[in-house]
Design an enzyme around this catalytic site. Sequence first.
Site, PDB file in Angstrom:
ATOM      1  N   ASP A   1       0.833  -1.190   0.000  1.00 22.87           N
ATOM      2  CA  ASP A   1       0.000   0.000   0.000  1.00 22.87           C
ATOM      3  C   ASP A   1       0.879   1.255   0.000  1.00 22.87           C
ATOM      4  OD1 ASP A   1      -2.691   0.872  -0.095  1.00 22.87           O
ATOM      5  OD2 ASP A   1      -2.657   1.306   2.034  1.00 22.87           O
ATOM      6  N   HIS A  84      -5.213   2.436  -6.394  1.00 23.41           N
ATOM      7  CA  HIS A  84      -6.313   2.022  -5.524  1.00 23.41           C
ATOM      8  C   HIS A  84      -7.572   1.717  -6.321  1.00 23.41           C
ATOM      9  CE1 HIS A  84      -3.869   2.992  -2.032  1.00 23.41           C
ATOM     10  NE2 HIS A  84      -4.765   2.307  -1.335  1.00 23.41           N
ATOM     11  N   HIS A  87      -7.068  -1.725  -7.578  1.00 27.33           N
ATOM     12  CA  HIS A  87      -7.382  -2.630  -6.455  1.00 27.33           C
ATOM     13  C   HIS A  87      -8.877  -2.853  -6.365  1.00 27.33           C
ATOM     14  CE1 HIS A  87      -9.172  -2.916  -2.453  1.00 27.33           C
ATOM     15  NE2 HIS A  87      -8.232  -3.829  -2.219  1.00 27.33           N
ATOM     16  N   HIS A 101      -5.098  -6.423   0.730  1.00 21.50           N
ATOM     17  CA  HIS A 101      -5.325  -5.122   0.099  1.00 21.50           C
ATOM     18  C   HIS A 101      -4.030  -4.597  -0.527  1.00 21.50           C
ATOM     19  CE1 HIS A 101      -6.640  -0.880  -0.203  1.00 21.50           C
ATOM     20  NE2 HIS A 101      -5.463  -0.588   0.327  1.00 21.50           N
TER      21      HIS A 101
END
Length: 195
Positions: A1, A84, A87, A101
């Site tokens: 991340d 993101h 994702h 994540h």
Amino acid sequence: DALATHFEAESCRQKFAKNFTGHHGPVTAFALARLCYDILLADGPAAALAAREQVVTPALEHVIEANTLLSGLGFESGGLAAAHSIHNGLTALPATRAYYHGEKVAFGTLASLFLTGQPQSLIATVYGFCAAVGLPATFAALGLASVSDDDLHRVAAKTCRPGEFIANEPTPVTPAMVVQAMKMADAYGRQRQKN
């Protein structure tokens, strides 16, 4: 991340996109996002080894700070973009739900490098980092070894739906562009594995 922090904040800076406070990010946010990236590159492989060996080292402490403090400040104050959103798109495929994540965001970061036309030297550096710390760089590494074009188009449609952070990229992005960027990310990852 944390790997995505610099790239997403930089896209938001270029676009003058709003951050989570509803304002354009301050210069310190972009500096912290860059510092996060620099620390990951410098200390990430040694920190990953320390974590596997269950020992605390300065490198591990630096990366923990980058992951928790710098990444948090960087994304909140700098903003989010393609990584993101990719994702979020990947969550449309049940096979990816077994992955963290951050693993899906890492692949989204790799795809974003192709989406935004980054220099090959930067792409090679980021892939080298991912290999050194064990982040996924192929579809297979996310449980998608035999992913279909239809599935990739589902991912891309979800990635580009209204309200997604991909709108913070400096230029407009279409689902077709996302599919091609993901395919390039996977192909480059597979090529590196062969070499």
